[in-house]
Scaffold this active site. Structure first.
Site, PDB file in Angstrom:
ATOM      1  N   GLU A 198      -8.198   2.840   5.721  1.00 58.03           N
ATOM      2  CA  GLU A 198      -7.797   1.480   5.459  1.00 58.03           C
ATOM      3  C   GLU A 198      -9.011   0.499   5.969  1.00 58.03           C
ATOM      4  OE1 GLU A 198      -3.938   0.106   6.558  1.00 58.03           O
ATOM      5  OE2 GLU A 198      -3.837  -1.521   5.447  1.00 58.03           O
ATOM      6  N   LYS A 213      -3.408  -4.203  -1.672  1.00 59.44           N
ATOM      7  CA  LYS A 213      -2.247  -3.772  -1.278  1.00 59.44           C
ATOM      8  C   LYS A 213      -1.238  -4.759  -1.409  1.00 59.44           C
ATOM      9  CE  LYS A 213      -0.669  -2.216   3.484  1.00 59.44           C
ATOM     10  NZ  LYS A 213      -1.242  -2.282   4.923  1.00 59.44           N
ATOM     11  N   CYS A 217      -1.530   2.644   3.030  1.00 63.90           N
ATOM     12  CA  CYS A 217      -0.792   2.580   4.418  1.00 63.90           C
ATOM     13  C   CYS A 217       0.743   2.388   4.019  1.00 63.90           C
ATOM     14  CB  CYS A 217      -1.501   1.692   5.328  1.00 63.90           C
ATOM     15  SG  CYS A 217      -1.272   2.293   7.158  1.00 63.90           S
TER      16      CYS A 217
HETATM   17  O1  LIG Z   1       4.430   1.634   8.430  1.00 62.07           O
HETATM   18  C1  LIG Z   1       3.877   1.818   9.412  1.00 62.07           C
HETATM   19  O2  LIG Z   1       4.587   2.047  10.307  1.00 62.07           O
HETATM   20  C2  LIG Z   1       2.319   1.414   9.712  1.00 62.07           C
HETATM   21  C3  LIG Z   1       1.934   0.511   8.494  1.00 62.07           C
HETATM   22  C4  LIG Z   1       0.530   0.033   8.882  1.00 62.07           C
HETATM   23  O3  LIG Z   1       0.000  -0.105   9.940  1.00 62.07           O
HETATM   24  C5  LIG Z   1      -0.294  -0.873   7.871  1.00 62.07           C
HETATM   25  O4  LIG Z   1       0.151  -0.748   6.654  1.00 62.07           O
HETATM   26  O5  LIG Z   1      -1.396  -1.058   8.089  1.00 62.07           O
END
Ligand SMILES: O=C(O)CCC(=O)C(=O)O
Length: 259
Positions: free
Chosen positions: A45, A111, A145
């Site tokens: 990401e 996202k 993510c």
């Molecule tokens: O959901 C999580 O624990 C991490 C998500 C995260 O770091 C993100 O989406 O950038």
């Protein structure tokens, strides 16, 4: 998905705010992976600069040129390359995963679920459209993510025909078991391949554990990254989807009218 393909998770420690360094690293690795027969590569990401909020808007302005570079590279290497980048959008930016398929922009995904714990909602705008694209390596659904915590999104992609879900991640310690379990669950419940790439090492004040994963439709681990830079690879054979779904056909047995 017509044939078996070799997929890679290109896991690396993203240099905060240093687009040139990250691009040089990624370019070199993609060249090597292509020489090794890899046709699908998933990047972490925000792989060009990570969440460098002090200068995110300026960094995002370089994304259109960067996307052109990746498109050219994907054409030259005969690869499908997926990874998220900051997309300029007025005062804010989107966190957008681009799907470069052998020189063409096959699709992009903004996202949808912004991660409040890390203040993404203060700096980013959220997207509102799913992304399922037909590519030269199969039908790919894209997630980023925190999205893996929302099974509805993966289900939508699967019901609409995804063979593979590609996930770009920048998922920090200490929630390593959540990362592993959720990714595996998305593969098991949807009976498809998942290629999930995390970043690794220290970025700013956060520590990332890597552990990129390639999972098959039964939920078995095909390849896994360690805690350092690495490129786990695996063969994705479409026959694994068909044979597993004919043994346990979750899609036929669903009862959406009841829930
Ligand atoms: O959901 C999580 O624990 C991490 C998500 C995260 O770091 C993100 O989406 O950038």
């Amino acid at each position: 998905m017509q044939k078996s393909i070799k997929a890679a998770a290109l896991q690396f420690n993203i240099a905060l705010g240093d687009i040139d360094k990250n691009l040089a690293y990624v370019t070199e690795k993609l060249r090597r992976l292509a020489a090794d027969g890899v046709e699908l590569a998933v990047l972490p990401e925000m792989w060009s600069c990570a969440f460098d909020y002090r200068q995110l808007n300026q960094l995002a302005l370089q994304t259109p040129a960067l996307v052109e570079r990746i498109l050219t590279l994907s054409g030259k290497l005969g690869m499908t390359i997926i990874g998220s980048l900051p997309e300029p959008h007025g005062e804010k930016v989107y966190n957008t995963a681009y799907v470069a398929d052998r020189g063409k922009l096959a699709g992009s995904y903004r996202k949808m679920h912004l991660f409040g714990l890390m203040h993404e909602d203060r700096h980013l705008d959220r997207g509102d459209a799913v992304c399922l694209v037909d590519t030269s390596v199969g039908k790919i659904g894209v997630m980023i993510c925190y999205d893996i915590r929302f099974p509805e999104l993966a289900r939508r992609l699967a019901v609409d025909g995804a063979d593979i879900i590609a996930i770009s991640g920048e998922w920090p310690k200490p929630r390593e078991e959540h990362w592993r379990t959720l990714i595996r669950a998305r593969a098991i419940e949807n009976q498809l391949f998942v290629v999930a790439t995390n970043t690794c090492g220290i970025i700013g004040k956060l520590d990332f554990f890597g552990s990129s994963l390639i999972i098959n439709p039964k939920g078995e681990l095909l390849a896994e990254g360690g805690y350092e830079n690495c490129e786990p690879t695996a063969i994705l054979d479409p026959e694994e989807i068909t044979s597993w779904r004919s043994s346990i056909n979750c899609f036929q047995d669903r009862r959406p009218e009841c829930y």
